[in-house]
Design a protein around this motif. Structure first.
Motif, short mmCIF file in Angstrom:
data_model
loop_
_atom_site.label_atom_id
_atom_site.label_comp_id
_atom_site.label_asym_id
_atom_site.label_seq_id
_atom_site.Cartn_x
_atom_site.Cartn_y
_atom_site.Cartn_z
N LEU A 193 0.82 -1.21 0.00
CA LEU A 193 0.00 0.00 0.00
C LEU A 193 0.86 1.26 0.00
O LEU A 193 0.58 2.23 -0.73
CB LEU A 193 -0.94 -0.01 1.22
CG LEU A 193 -2.08 -1.04 1.17
CD1 LEU A 193 -2.87 -1.01 2.47
CD2 LEU A 193 -2.99 -0.77 -0.02
N PHE A 194 1.91 1.26 0.82
CA PHE A 194 2.81 2.42 0.82
C PHE A 194 3.53 2.54 -0.52
O PHE A 194 3.84 3.64 -0.98
CB PHE A 194 3.82 2.30 1.96
CG PHE A 194 3.30 2.79 3.28
CD1 PHE A 194 3.15 4.15 3.50
CD2 PHE A 194 2.94 1.90 4.28
CE1 PHE A 194 2.67 4.63 4.71
CE2 PHE A 194 2.45 2.37 5.49
CZ PHE A 194 2.31 3.73 5.72
N PHE A 195 3.81 1.40 -1.16
CA PHE A 195 4.45 1.42 -2.47
C PHE A 195 3.54 2.06 -3.51
O PHE A 195 3.98 2.81 -4.37
CB PHE A 195 4.82 -0.01 -2.86
CG PHE A 195 5.89 -0.10 -3.91
CD1 PHE A 195 7.13 0.46 -3.70
CD2 PHE A 195 5.66 -0.74 -5.12
CE1 PHE A 195 8.14 0.38 -4.65
CE2 PHE A 195 6.65 -0.83 -6.08
CZ PHE A 195 7.89 -0.26 -5.83
N VAL A 196 2.21 1.76 -3.40
CA VAL A 196 1.23 2.37 -4.30
C VAL A 196 1.20 3.88 -4.10
O VAL A 196 1.19 4.66 -5.06
CB VAL A 196 -0.16 1.77 -4.07
CG1 VAL A 196 -1.22 2.56 -4.85
CG2 VAL A 196 -0.20 0.31 -4.49
N ILE A 197 1.20 4.31 -2.82
CA ILE A 197 1.20 5.75 -2.52
C ILE A 197 2.47 6.41 -3.08
O ILE A 197 2.42 7.50 -3.65
CB ILE A 197 1.09 5.98 -1.00
CG1 ILE A 197 -0.26 5.47 -0.50
CG2 ILE A 197 1.27 7.45 -0.67
CD1 ILE A 197 -0.39 5.47 1.00
N THR A 198 3.60 5.72 -2.91
CA THR A 198 4.87 6.24 -3.44
C THR A 198 4.81 6.40 -4.95
O THR A 198 5.32 7.37 -5.52
CB THR A 198 6.03 5.31 -3.06
OG1 THR A 198 6.08 5.17 -1.65
CG2 THR A 198 7.36 5.88 -3.55
N MET A 199 4.16 5.44 -5.62
CA MET A 199 4.04 5.51 -7.08
C MET A 199 3.25 6.74 -7.51
O MET A 199 3.68 7.50 -8.40
CB MET A 199 3.35 4.26 -7.62
CG MET A 199 3.22 4.25 -9.14
SD MET A 199 2.14 2.95 -9.77
CE MET A 199 0.54 3.56 -9.29
N PHE A 200 2.11 6.97 -6.85
CA PHE A 200 1.31 8.13 -7.22
C PHE A 200 2.07 9.43 -6.94
O PHE A 200 2.01 10.37 -7.73
CB PHE A 200 -0.02 8.12 -6.46
CG PHE A 200 -1.05 7.22 -7.05
CD1 PHE A 200 -1.82 7.63 -8.13
CD2 PHE A 200 -1.25 5.93 -6.57
CE1 PHE A 200 -2.77 6.80 -8.70
CE2 PHE A 200 -2.20 5.10 -7.13
CZ PHE A 200 -2.95 5.52 -8.21
#
Length: 448
Positions: A193-200
């Motif tokens: 989930l944090f990786f997804v946030i980092t991507m955005f």
């Protein structure tokens, strides 16, 4: 039902492929017609779904099959984007890799929903909603921007930027799907989930970078215009200074010429008198400062362009009316005139003498603006399907002048078009000004 069932996995993968190709279809400027492009995307979708059967149904326990099929599917998706794209370059690869990342984000949400709820249908419905919301948001907020950047030449290469979605894609794959899926290793969910946030967040930075690069190019071309304007003022100042000096000498010598003419009259040497008067007229003409129009800035830029035309022995046939005060920004208008005229001069400068000419008509009044330029051409002119304007063959940073002209036309609510007829290339810009524009005298930057 459990998360490992064939039904759940097949529908989930099929949904991901559907939104993936929708993203590519919507965000890439097409080379072909809508029907042909849709057909190509459908063939790719069918190919992806067919190969899914190999890794999900025929060889579900084979890691080698999973890796090989996934690599093949990546190849199919990226090739589809490049194949249907009007401009086949690193920007299209960036869009294709970005599409894969957004789709993976939706698939991850699907797995997380199932892990916490235990319902297949709820998980698939949630996945569909997430996919749809992400796609809808991007279409509304980003699609037009991406279409514009695909046509611009503001960045020479996007290969370094392609590393960002490529690394994110690999990270998602190893964290969420291979060698262990999220349902097999749920402890990875917070990290994913944090990786997804980092991507955005990273894509926000990328958008800002692309936007700043575009602005940098706009500032560069404005500086080019101001530099041309300053050079033109310097040239005009020098010409005026020299003309005043020469005319002072002429005025000083006039009493000598007057006495000479009186003496020649007494002698009846009329031919010699004609030579003297011709000399006086020649000196006067040589020191006359050419004035193309009443607007100082436009006149300065035109003077600079006319000097270039003289260097290449190009005849510029003019029909100009530009008053001192005009209802548009003087510098932007002068930039448009300079860009269009410079393009025409560049086109004809290598032609034979009879074809080295440019016809220029500019009529700017309080209620309308008309710019019409025409010149001969020899090589085939390529027109942009979206704008209808000619495309540059030079690549790199070329073609930005025409983009600047289009932006000016859009800003003032004008219509611009180009066409070829009887061996002549025509480009025309027309705008009718609103009453509030005529009152204020200039269109403000807020009306862009």
């Amino acid at each position: 039902m459990v998360v490992g069932t064939e039904f759940y996995k097949n529908i989930s993968y099929m949904m991901s492929h559907l939104f993936l190709l929708l993203f590519i279809y919507l965000f890439i400027v097409h080379r072909y017609s809508k029907e042909k492009t849709s057909g190509i995307c459908f063939i790719s979708f069918a190919l992806l779904c067919t190969t899914d059967c190999l890794k999900l149904n025929v060889f579900p326990d084979s890691n080698l099959c999973y890796v090989l099929v996934t690599l093949f599917q990546i190849f199919v998706v990226q090739c589809t984007g490049i194949f249907i794209a009007k401009e086949r370059n690193s920007k299209i690869l960036f869009i294709g890799l970005t599409a894969s990342n957004y789709v993976i984000a939706g698939s991850i949400v699907s797995t997380i929903l199932y892990f916490y709820t235990g319902y297949d249908i709820f998980s698939l419905a949630g996945s569909f909603v997430v996919h749809f919301v992400i796609l809808l948001f991007l279409v509304i907020k980003v699609r037009d921007i991406w279409h514009e950047y695909q046509c611009e030449k503001t960045m020479k290469s996007w290969w370094p930027l392609c590393l960002i979605p490529a690394f994110f894609y690999c990270g998602f794959c190893f964290l969420s799907f291979f060698p262990y899926t999220l349902d097999e290793n749920p402890r990875s969910i917070p990290g994913v989930l944090f990786f997804v946030i980092t991507m955005f967040a990273s894509y926000v930075i990328v958008f800002r970078y692309v936007e700043s690069e575009s602005r940098r190019q706009n500032v560069y071309w404005k500086n080019v215009l101001f530099s041309s304007y300053i050079r033109g003022l310097e040239n005009q100042y020098y010409l005026v200074e020299q003309s005043e000096k020469n005319l002072k000498i002429l005025r000083h010598d006039m009493r000598h010429f007057s006495g000479m003419i009186d003496s020649l009259l007494e002698q009846g040497e009329y031919d010699e008198i004609r030579k003297v008067t011709k000399h006086i007229n020649d000196v006067t003409d040589e020191n006359r400062v050419v004035r193309y129009c009443d607007n100082l800035i436009v006149n300065t830029v035109l003077s600079n362009m006319m000097e270039k035309a003289e260097q290449f022995d190009i005849e510029v046939r003019q029909e100009l009316f530009v008053p001192r005060d005009i209802p548009v920004n003087d510098y932007e208008f002068a930039s448009v005139v300079a860009n269009l005229l410079e393009n025409a001069l560049f086109c004809v400068k290598k032609f034979v003498k009879g074809k080295r000419y440019v016809d220029v008509k500019i009529d700017c009044s309080t209620d309308h603006l008309l710019i019409h330029m025409q010149n001969a051409y020899e090589e085939e002119i390529r027109f942009d399907e979206r704008t209808g304007l000619p495309q540059s063959r030079a690549g790199g940073e070329h073609g930005l002048g025409m983009q600047s002209v289009l932006a000016f036309s859009d800003k003032i609510g004008g219509n611009i078009g180009a066409y070829c007829e009887n061996g002549l290339f025509h480009i025309m810009l027309f705008a009718k000004f609103r009453e509030d524009m005529r009152r204020t005298g200039n269109i403000s930057d807020d009306e862009k």
